[in-house]
Design an enzyme around this catalytic site. Structure first.
Site, PDB file in Angstrom:
ATOM      1  N   ASP A   1     178.191 131.242 -21.451  1.00 52.65           N
ATOM      2  CA  ASP A   1     176.891 131.847 -22.204  1.00 52.65           C
ATOM      3  C   ASP A   1     176.875 133.423 -21.536  1.00 52.65           C
ATOM      4  OD1 ASP A   1     174.149 130.980 -23.542  1.00 52.65           O
ATOM      5  OD2 ASP A   1     173.705 132.665 -22.207  1.00 52.65           O
TER       6      ASP A   1
ATOM      7  N   TYR B   1     167.605 141.327 -23.328  1.00 54.78           N
ATOM      8  CA  TYR B   1     166.957 139.825 -22.641  1.00 54.78           C
ATOM      9  C   TYR B   1     166.345 140.080 -21.419  1.00 54.78           C
ATOM     10  CZ  TYR B   1     169.449 136.609 -25.711  1.00 54.78           C
ATOM     11  OH  TYR B   1     169.597 135.773 -26.732  1.00 54.78           O
TER      12      TYR B   1
ATOM     13  N   ARG C   1     177.147 122.566 -30.406  1.00 60.29           N
ATOM     14  CA  ARG C   1     176.504 121.267 -30.940  1.00 60.29           C
ATOM     15  C   ARG C   1     176.843 120.964 -32.354  1.00 60.29           C
ATOM     16  NH1 ARG C   1     171.402 125.336 -30.809  1.00 60.29           N
ATOM     17  NH2 ARG C   1     172.743 126.794 -31.534  1.00 60.29           N
TER      18      ARG C   1
ATOM     19  N   ARG D   1     181.165 130.140 -31.820  1.00 56.73           N
ATOM     20  CA  ARG D   1     180.405 128.971 -31.448  1.00 56.73           C
ATOM     21  C   ARG D   1     181.194 127.518 -32.130  1.00 56.73           C
ATOM     22  NH1 ARG D   1     174.455 131.070 -33.122  1.00 56.73           N
ATOM     23  NH2 ARG D   1     174.108 132.397 -31.333  1.00 56.73           N
TER      24      ARG D   1
ATOM     25  N   ARG E   1     177.674 116.770 -22.981  1.00 56.74           N
ATOM     26  CA  ARG E   1     176.887 117.434 -22.361  1.00 56.74           C
ATOM     27  C   ARG E   1     175.462 116.722 -22.000  1.00 56.74           C
ATOM     28  NH1 ARG E   1     174.809 122.288 -23.711  1.00 56.74           N
ATOM     29  NH2 ARG E   1     173.296 121.572 -22.276  1.00 56.74           N
TER      30      ARG E   1
END
Length: 355
Positions: A87, A162, A42, A38, A51
């Site tokens: 992702d 998921y 962010r 990552r 973004r």
């Protein structure tokens, strides 16, 4: 560029002699290579800026945006490898599943996979389904030059969880109920996902990725006996499918201290270790013939510079006897991490480990 032949027998690429790929191959390195899970995301203000107003899944399908986001931490931190910005649910979206990534929640699947009839929705993935991946990686490898690009995908167990749960879960009650109660349906689901995952990784490698990482983020919820019985063969199928390309294959999960040996056995060349197990102990559990990746606790980066360096030194010391070591965090960069702390950490690891 290396004068040595690459493992695939093809002409060596500019990345072949990089510290990262050498460490993955358990060869001597000029310094311990560093990258962060990552690292693109962010924690970077430049990421948040590009973004703005773009949904997560949409951002994964815009080659120019993917290229910019993937390059941002390489420019800023001087890391030894880039990781492709995407992702784990992208290949599932690409084959037509109705899912979205909801801010503050994560991937949400409109119709969970609970019955044999649901398997029919999981068709094969073709390169045309993810043409934007091929385009973005072509752009990236031209920009990156000698810096390797890591491709990645979600492992079959995590993807299955998921799909069966319909979204994130702390208990995995529906997924585990299927695994325990209908083992044949579970096996067929994971086998189908292994094929989809392998196809997704092949697209990335053929487009120019120099290594791949399989994220089994939720595998730590499993007992070793259940991992061996119900999960390991699907991950092994993915690794086997890309073995012929000769690129390093990394396997990572969270809370997988009890599974490290099995995760290596599944076919990885490099086993990722979270912060719960020291690297020297991890090496004992994994056994010879594998490089290790990890494993500074990501929360250490919220402390002062001296503390970060002291804890990083502990990781490097624990790795001193390893056959190969790639420095990383024990999980991903946390959103509120100071980017400058990451830049300083890369510099510290490079300086302290210089051979």
């Amino acid at each position: 560029m290396s004068a040595n032949p690459s493992p695939t027998g093809k002409q060596p690429t500019a990345t072949y002699d990089s510290a990262f790929l050498k460490a993955c191959r358990r060869e001597p390195v000029p310094h311990t290579p560093v990258w962060f899970m990552r690292q693109a995301g962010r924690s970077l203000p430049e990421y948040r800026k590009v973004r703005e107003g773009v949904a997560m899944l949409e951002s994964c399908m815009r080659p120019e945006l993917v290229t910019e986001i993937t390059l941002q931490p390489v420019r800023r931190h001087d890391v030894d490898a880039a990781i492709y910005f995407s992702d784990i649910v992208v290949p599932l979206k690409a084959i037509g599943l109705d899912l979205d990534i909801k801010p503050g929640v994560g991937p949400v699947v409109e119709q969970p996979v609970r019955t044999r009839a649901d398997l029919a929705r999981l068709r094969d993935l073709t390169p045309e389904d993810v043409s934007y991946v091929t385009e973005a990686i072509g752009m990236l490898t031209r920009e990156l030059g000698a810096t390797p690009l890591i491709g990645f995908a979600g492992a079959p167990f995590t993807l299955a969880s998921y799909l069966v749960e319909g979204g994130p879960s702390r208990t995995y009650e529906n997924a585990k109920a299927m695994m325990y109660g209908d083992p044949q349906l579970w096996a067929d689901l994971l086998d189908r996902l292994a094929d989809i995952t392998a196809a997704f990784l092949k697209v990335q490698i053929e487009a120019g990725a120099s290594a791949v990482q399989l994220f089994d983020s939720w595998a730590g919820a499993l007992a070793p006996s259940d991992y061996r019985r119900s999960v390991m063969s699907a991950s092994a199928k993915v690794f086997d499918a890309v073995a012929g390309y000769g690129v390093p294959r990394i396997h990572f999960g969270v809370g997988t201290g009890e599974l490290l040996g099995l995760m290596g056995e599944a076919g990885a060349d490099v086993v990722g270790v979270d912060w719960r197990v020291p690297l020297d102990e991890a090496a004992r559990r994994v056994g010879p013939g594998k490089a290790l990746q990890g494993n500074l606790d990501p929360t250490v980066l919220f402390t002062d510079k001296d503390t970060v360096e002291a804890r990083a030194a502990e990781v490097l010391d624990a790795a001193a006897g390893l056959e190969g070591h790639v420095f990383n965090l024990g999980h991903g960069v946390m959103p509120n991490t100071d980017p400058d702390a990451l830049t300083r950490l890369v510099d510290y690891v490079h300086t302290r480990s210089a051979r």
